[in-house]
Scaffold this motif. Structure first.
Motif, PDB file in Angstrom:
ATOM      1  N   LEU A  18       0.852  -1.178   0.000  1.00  0.00           N
ATOM      2  CA  LEU A  18       0.000   0.000   0.000  1.00  0.00           C
ATOM      3  C   LEU A  18       0.890   1.230   0.000  1.00  0.00           C
ATOM      4  CD1 LEU A  18      -2.785  -0.723   2.671  1.00  0.00           C
ATOM      5  CD2 LEU A  18      -3.123  -0.516   0.205  1.00  0.00           C
ATOM      6  N   ARG A  19       0.379   2.324  -0.537  1.00  0.00           N
ATOM      7  CA  ARG A  19       1.080   3.601  -0.439  1.00  0.00           C
ATOM      8  C   ARG A  19       0.160   4.616   0.218  1.00  0.00           C
ATOM      9  NH1 ARG A  19       3.670   7.784  -4.886  1.00  0.00           N
ATOM     10  NH2 ARG A  19       1.463   8.231  -5.271  1.00  0.00           N
ATOM     11  N   LEU A  20       0.596   5.108   1.353  1.00  0.00           N
ATOM     12  CA  LEU A  20      -0.137   6.161   2.049  1.00  0.00           C
ATOM     13  C   LEU A  20       0.363   7.523   1.577  1.00  0.00           C
ATOM     14  CD1 LEU A  20      -0.151   4.807   5.715  1.00  0.00           C
ATOM     15  CD2 LEU A  20      -1.713   4.283   3.833  1.00  0.00           C
ATOM     16  N   SER A  21      -0.563   8.461   1.506  1.00  0.00           N
ATOM     17  CA  SER A  21      -0.229   9.834   1.154  1.00  0.00           C
ATOM     18  C   SER A  21      -0.735  10.764   2.246  1.00  0.00           C
ATOM     19  CB  SER A  21      -0.876  10.231  -0.179  1.00  0.00           C
ATOM     20  OG  SER A  21      -0.428   9.413  -1.231  1.00  0.00           O
ATOM     21  N   CYS A  22      -0.017  11.843   2.438  1.00  0.00           N
ATOM     22  CA  CYS A  22      -0.425  12.862   3.405  1.00  0.00           C
ATOM     23  C   CYS A  22      -0.251  14.220   2.731  1.00  0.00           C
ATOM     24  CB  CYS A  22       0.406  12.774   4.667  1.00  0.00           C
ATOM     25  SG  CYS A  22       0.113  14.108   5.850  1.00  0.00           S
ATOM     26  N   ALA A  23      -1.372  14.853   2.443  1.00  0.00           N
ATOM     27  CA  ALA A  23      -1.352  16.164   1.800  1.00  0.00           C
ATOM     28  C   ALA A  23      -1.417  17.242   2.869  1.00  0.00           C
ATOM     29  CB  ALA A  23      -2.525  16.297   0.848  1.00  0.00           C
ATOM     30  N   ALA A  24      -0.510  18.200   2.780  1.00  0.00           N
ATOM     31  CA  ALA A  24      -0.421  19.262   3.771  1.00  0.00           C
ATOM     32  C   ALA A  24      -0.808  20.603   3.178  1.00  0.00           C
ATOM     33  CB  ALA A  24       0.999  19.336   4.329  1.00  0.00           C
ATOM     34  N   VAL A  67       9.958  -2.032  10.557  1.00  0.00           N
ATOM     35  CA  VAL A  67       9.565  -1.754   9.173  1.00  0.00           C
ATOM     36  C   VAL A  67      10.766  -1.508   8.256  1.00  0.00           C
ATOM     37  CG1 VAL A  67       7.419  -0.738  10.027  1.00  0.00           C
ATOM     38  CG2 VAL A  67       9.297   0.767   9.328  1.00  0.00           C
ATOM     39  N   LYS A  68      11.961  -1.503   8.808  1.00  0.00           N
ATOM     40  CA  LYS A  68      13.147  -1.261   7.988  1.00  0.00           C
ATOM     41  C   LYS A  68      13.260  -2.306   6.884  1.00  0.00           C
ATOM     42  CE  LYS A  68      15.952   1.227  11.384  1.00  0.00           C
ATOM     43  NZ  LYS A  68      17.147   1.211  12.260  1.00  0.00           N
ATOM     44  N   GLY A  69      13.535  -1.839   5.679  1.00  0.00           N
ATOM     45  CA  GLY A  69      13.637  -2.732   4.534  1.00  0.00           C
ATOM     46  C   GLY A  69      12.304  -3.013   3.862  1.00  0.00           C
ATOM     47  N   ARG A  70      11.202  -2.621   4.494  1.00  0.00           N
ATOM     48  CA  ARG A  70       9.869  -2.856   3.916  1.00  0.00           C
ATOM     49  C   ARG A  70       9.144  -1.554   3.599  1.00  0.00           C
ATOM     50  NH1 ARG A  70       5.996  -5.197   6.849  1.00  0.00           N
ATOM     51  NH2 ARG A  70       6.778  -4.467   8.866  1.00  0.00           N
ATOM     52  N   PHE A  71       9.332  -0.531   4.422  1.00  0.00           N
ATOM     53  CA  PHE A  71       8.641   0.743   4.249  1.00  0.00           C
ATOM     54  C   PHE A  71       9.644   1.803   3.763  1.00  0.00           C
ATOM     55  CE2 PHE A  71       5.002   0.211   7.585  1.00  0.00           C
ATOM     56  CZ  PHE A  71       4.687  -1.016   7.027  1.00  0.00           C
ATOM     57  N   THR A  72       9.137   2.735   2.953  1.00  0.00           N
ATOM     58  CA  THR A  72       9.957   3.848   2.484  1.00  0.00           C
ATOM     59  C   THR A  72       9.167   5.148   2.607  1.00  0.00           C
ATOM     60  OG1 THR A  72      11.102   2.426   0.893  1.00  0.00           O
ATOM     61  CG2 THR A  72      11.272   4.802   0.572  1.00  0.00           C
ATOM     62  N   ILE A  73       9.753   6.127   3.274  1.00  0.00           N
ATOM     63  CA  ILE A  73       9.124   7.432   3.391  1.00  0.00           C
ATOM     64  C   ILE A  73       9.775   8.385   2.391  1.00  0.00           C
ATOM     65  CG2 ILE A  73      10.674   8.206   5.236  1.00  0.00           C
ATOM     66  CD1 ILE A  73       8.257   9.733   6.433  1.00  0.00           C
ATOM     67  N   SER A  74       8.967   9.237   1.801  1.00  0.00           N
ATOM     68  CA  SER A  74       9.490  10.217   0.852  1.00  0.00           C
ATOM     69  C   SER A  74       8.591  11.450   0.893  1.00  0.00           C
ATOM     70  CB  SER A  74       9.550   9.646  -0.562  1.00  0.00           C
ATOM     71  OG  SER A  74       8.255   9.279  -1.018  1.00  0.00           O
ATOM     72  N   ARG A  75       9.084  12.538   0.306  1.00  0.00           N
ATOM     73  CA  ARG A  75       8.280  13.756   0.271  1.00  0.00           C
ATOM     74  C   ARG A  75       8.427  14.430  -1.085  1.00  0.00           C
ATOM     75  NH1 ARG A  75      10.135  17.213   5.115  1.00  0.00           N
ATOM     76  NH2 ARG A  75       8.633  18.699   4.255  1.00  0.00           N
ATOM     77  N   ASN A  77       7.896  18.175  -2.213  1.00  0.00           N
ATOM     78  CA  ASN A  77       7.600  19.526  -1.735  1.00  0.00           C
ATOM     79  C   ASN A  77       6.762  20.317  -2.738  1.00  0.00           C
ATOM     80  OD1 ASN A  77       8.960  19.140   0.698  1.00  0.00           O
ATOM     81  ND2 ASN A  77      10.910  19.796  -0.187  1.00  0.00           N
ATOM     82  N   ALA A  78       6.878  19.995  -4.008  1.00  0.00           N
ATOM     83  CA  ALA A  78       6.078  20.683  -5.016  1.00  0.00           C
ATOM     84  C   ALA A  78       4.596  20.365  -4.853  1.00  0.00           C
ATOM     85  CB  ALA A  78       6.548  20.306  -6.409  1.00  0.00           C
ATOM     86  N   LYS A  79       4.309  19.195  -4.296  1.00  0.00           N
ATOM     87  CA  LYS A  79       2.926  18.775  -4.095  1.00  0.00           C
ATOM     88  C   LYS A  79       2.499  18.860  -2.634  1.00  0.00           C
ATOM     89  CE  LYS A  79       2.859  15.596  -8.040  1.00  0.00           C
ATOM     90  NZ  LYS A  79       2.626  14.209  -8.501  1.00  0.00           N
ATOM     91  N   ASN A  80       3.392  19.329  -1.774  1.00  0.00           N
ATOM     92  CA  ASN A  80       3.088  19.410  -0.334  1.00  0.00           C
ATOM     93  C   ASN A  80       2.598  18.066   0.203  1.00  0.00           C
ATOM     94  OD1 ASN A  80       3.744  22.097  -0.407  1.00  0.00           O
ATOM     95  ND2 ASN A  80       1.867  22.811   0.570  1.00  0.00           N
ATOM     96  N   THR A  81       3.280  17.017  -0.192  1.00  0.00           N
ATOM     97  CA  THR A  81       2.819  15.677   0.140  1.00  0.00           C
ATOM     98  C   THR A  81       3.969  14.810   0.634  1.00  0.00           C
ATOM     99  OG1 THR A  81       1.036  15.805  -1.492  1.00  0.00           O
ATOM    100  CG2 THR A  81       1.632  13.615  -0.721  1.00  0.00           C
ATOM    101  N   VAL A  82       3.681  14.013   1.633  1.00  0.00           N
ATOM    102  CA  VAL A  82       4.624  13.004   2.112  1.00  0.00           C
ATOM    103  C   VAL A  82       3.982  11.631   1.892  1.00  0.00           C
ATOM    104  CG1 VAL A  82       3.794  13.094   4.490  1.00  0.00           C
ATOM    105  CG2 VAL A  82       6.108  12.283   4.012  1.00  0.00           C
ATOM    106  N   TYR A  83       4.801  10.668   1.549  1.00  0.00           N
ATOM    107  CA  TYR A  83       4.326   9.327   1.218  1.00  0.00           C
ATOM    108  C   TYR A  83       4.943   8.284   2.145  1.00  0.00           C
ATOM    109  CZ  TYR A  83       3.271  11.752  -3.154  1.00  0.00           C
ATOM    110  OH  TYR A  83       2.805  12.641  -4.097  1.00  0.00           O
ATOM    111  N   LEU A  84       4.225   7.188   2.285  1.00  0.00           N
ATOM    112  CA  LEU A  84       4.774   6.022   2.966  1.00  0.00           C
ATOM    113  C   LEU A  84       4.458   4.817   2.094  1.00  0.00           C
ATOM    114  CD1 LEU A  84       6.266   5.070   5.531  1.00  0.00           C
ATOM    115  CD2 LEU A  84       4.020   4.446   6.459  1.00  0.00           C
TER     116      LEU A  84
END
Length: 123
Positions: A18-24, A67-75, A77-84
């Motif tokens: 799954l990919r979670l998104s967080c819009a700020a 969660v190391k090796g399974r989850f990746t966090i990224s951001r 900034n152009a979209k004001n969004t962080v992902y998991l």
């Protein structure tokens, strides 16, 4: 003031992704440390992942050991969004996942929180 809105949760079988998104909201998204916490039924909220604020040449990320090796966090900034990005999901990953933001170091006492999104992993 920062408002956070999560999306992307759902029901998935063990081993799935799954990919979670967080819009700020706000114009200063890049100045905030961002991260994800989760809370399973009957358990305390726990840290999952964080990413440092942008501006320098290096962006720092951190993960809970489970969660190391399974989850990746990224951001983005152009979209004001962080992902998991969550891969190889396990039933023990089942929880409500919360996005958090802080102008300083991200902790369980972060300044801003989203409303949460449910992730359910079936065995």
């Amino acid at each position: 003031q920062v408002q956070l809105v999560e999306s992307g949760g759902g029901l998935v079988q063990a081993g799935g992704s799954l990919r979670l998104s967080c819009a700020a909201s706000g114009r200063t998204f890049s100045r905030y440390y961002m991260g994800w916490f989760r809370q399973a039924p009957g358990k305390e909220r726990e840290f999952v992942a964080s990413i440092s604020r942008s501006g320098g040449s290096i962006v720092y990320v951190d993960y809970v050991d489970s969660v190391k090796g399974r989850f990746t966090i990224s951001r983005d900034n152009a979209k004001n969004t962080v992902y998991l990005q969550m891969n190889s999901l396990k039933p023990e990953d089942t929880a409500v996942y919360y996005c958090a933001a802080d102008s300083s170091v991200l902790t369980a006492y972060a300044e801003y929180w989203g409303q949460g999104t449910q992730v359910t992993v079936s065995s």
